[in-house]
Design a protein around this motif. Structure first.
Motif, short mmCIF file in Angstrom:
data_model
loop_
_atom_site.label_atom_id
_atom_site.label_comp_id
_atom_site.label_asym_id
_atom_site.label_seq_id
_atom_site.Cartn_x
_atom_site.Cartn_y
_atom_site.Cartn_z
N ASN A 94 39.53 -70.95 -24.13
CA ASN A 94 40.76 -70.54 -23.44
C ASN A 94 41.98 -70.74 -24.32
N TYR A 95 41.97 -71.79 -25.13
CA TYR A 95 43.11 -72.01 -26.02
C TYR A 95 43.22 -70.89 -27.05
N VAL A 96 42.10 -70.53 -27.66
CA VAL A 96 42.11 -69.45 -28.65
C VAL A 96 42.59 -68.15 -28.02
N ARG A 97 42.15 -67.91 -26.81
CA ARG A 97 42.55 -66.67 -26.12
C ARG A 97 44.04 -66.70 -25.79
N SER A 98 44.55 -67.86 -25.40
CA SER A 98 45.95 -67.94 -24.97
C SER A 98 46.93 -67.77 -26.11
N ILE A 99 46.54 -68.13 -27.34
CA ILE A 99 47.47 -68.00 -28.46
C ILE A 99 47.24 -66.73 -29.26
N GLU A 100 46.33 -65.87 -28.81
CA GLU A 100 46.07 -64.64 -29.55
C GLU A 100 47.31 -63.76 -29.69
N PRO A 101 48.17 -63.62 -28.67
CA PRO A 101 49.40 -62.84 -28.88
C PRO A 101 50.27 -63.40 -30.00
N ASN A 102 50.32 -64.73 -30.12
CA ASN A 102 51.10 -65.33 -31.20
C ASN A 102 50.48 -65.01 -32.55
N ARG A 103 49.16 -65.01 -32.59
CA ARG A 103 48.48 -64.70 -33.84
C ARG A 103 48.76 -63.26 -34.28
N GLN A 104 48.73 -62.34 -33.32
CA GLN A 104 49.01 -60.94 -33.65
C GLN A 104 50.46 -60.75 -34.07
N ARG A 105 51.37 -61.42 -33.41
CA ARG A 105 52.78 -61.33 -33.80
C ARG A 105 52.99 -61.89 -35.20
N PHE A 106 52.32 -62.98 -35.51
CA PHE A 106 52.43 -63.57 -36.85
C PHE A 106 51.92 -62.60 -37.91
N ARG A 107 50.81 -61.95 -37.64
CA ARG A 107 50.27 -61.00 -38.61
C ARG A 107 51.22 -59.83 -38.82
N ARG A 108 51.89 -59.40 -37.75
CA ARG A 108 52.85 -58.32 -37.90
C ARG A 108 54.05 -58.77 -38.73
N ILE A 109 54.48 -60.00 -38.55
CA ILE A 109 55.64 -60.51 -39.29
C ILE A 109 55.36 -60.53 -40.79
N ILE A 110 54.15 -60.92 -41.19
CA ILE A 110 53.85 -61.00 -42.63
C ILE A 110 53.28 -59.68 -43.16
N GLY A 111 53.14 -58.69 -42.30
CA GLY A 111 52.67 -57.38 -42.76
C GLY A 111 51.17 -57.29 -42.98
N ALA A 112 50.40 -58.18 -42.38
CA ALA A 112 48.93 -58.14 -42.52
C ALA A 112 48.33 -57.35 -41.37
N VAL A 113 48.61 -56.06 -41.33
CA VAL A 113 48.25 -55.26 -40.17
C VAL A 113 47.34 -54.08 -40.51
#
Length: 291
Positions: free
Chosen positions: A73-92
């Motif tokens: 549940n923790y991994v699932r709950s922070i997945e939006p943060n992980r995707q936002r982080f990847r967008r910020i650094i351009g790893a998309v």
């Protein structure tokens, strides 16, 4: 006086009259600041960024909705943060199915060295369209106990991190020491901070570092050199997972370790991809509010 000259004088008179009667736009004032405007602008930017950094500490909590009832549940709950982080650094960019290839020429074999219990190969692996990674593969002579992406500081070469060339003290050659302990290790070559190729020798050379050159071009397209290099690491993780360590008792474990610029990349790669089981960061793990 020609007709053209007369018309030009009339036009200039109307222009000067219009400028003399011009009033500032609503909500604005004429610029009357004296002194070094460039220095004042930079000082103002600094003050703005300092305020934003302080405010970010307060606003940060609003971006997190952690569910600590279980690991899943923790991994699932922070997945939006992980995707936002990847967008910020351009790893998309979507990565291609990865294949690690040996790099050999008629005059140089892919096998470039050997150590206590492992061999060293020059390799290349694909990441996504028009982006490949190159570096060294340290392959143990026995079944690997784990898989590790080892990341030097960007001014260290993979060869120096293994001890094949000078530049890194023996006690700091963590890639070699991991291979001696039975790990299968991939070491990407990072873009360095030198300016060897910054320009054209027949036209003009500059002192712009290689990393800055790529950053300037990539940023305009919503990318970042950090994102490119994180993608190289994650492509290596793809290969580790699809190429198991020949053990039938447990799945392949994957870790990343880095120093300096490599520490940043190890830290970011582990934040971007939960498949990484362990991360070691040296020379970068610290508060970044004053960056």
């Amino acid at each position: 006086m020609t007709l053209y000259t007369l018309l030009l004088l009339v036009l200039l008179m109307f222009t000067f009259a219009a400028v003399a009667n011009t009033q500032p736009l609503p909500g604005t004032q004429p610029l009357t600041v004296q002194g070094d405007l460039a220095a004042q602008m930079v000082a103002g930017i600094d003050r703005f960024l300092d305020r934003e950094m302080e405010a970010a500490v307060v606003r940060r909590a609003a971006h997190w909705r952690r569910d600590c009832t279980s690991h899943e549940n923790y991994v699932r709950s922070i997945e939006p943060n992980r995707q936002r982080f990847r967008r910020i650094i351009g790893a998309v960019d979507p990565r291609e199915p990865v294949e690690v290839q040996l790099l050999a020429t008629p005059t140089r074999p892919a096998l470039v060295g050997a150590g206590a219990g492992f061999k060293v190969y020059a390799v290349r692996w694909n990441v996504f369209k028009n982006v490949d990674a190159e570096g060294l593969l340290l392959q143990p002579n026995k079944k690997p106990v784990a898989n590790v992406v080892a990341l030097p500081d960007c001014d260290w070469t993979p060869e120096a991190l293994v001890g094949l060339t000078p530049g890194v003290p023996a006690q700091s050659q963590f890639a070699r020491r991991l291979a001696e302990s039975g790990c299968r290790v991939l070491i990407p070559t990072l873009i360095d901070r030198s300016d060897t190729y910054a320009g054209h020798p027949d036209i003009r050379m500059t002192n712009q570092p290689h990393r800055e050159f790529i950053y300037r071009a990539a940023f305009e397209l919503g990318r970042h050199i950090i994102g490119f290099e994180v993608q190289k690491i994650l492509a290596a993780v793809d290969w580790f997972i699809q190429t198991p360590n020949h053990s039938t008792t447990q799945p392949s474990k994957v870790g990343v370790i880095g120093y300096g610029e490599g520490g940043l990349l190890a830290f970011y790669a582990a934040a971007a991809d939960p498949r990484i089981d362990a991360v070691a960061v040296c020379g970068y793990f610290q508060p970044r509010e004053q960056v």
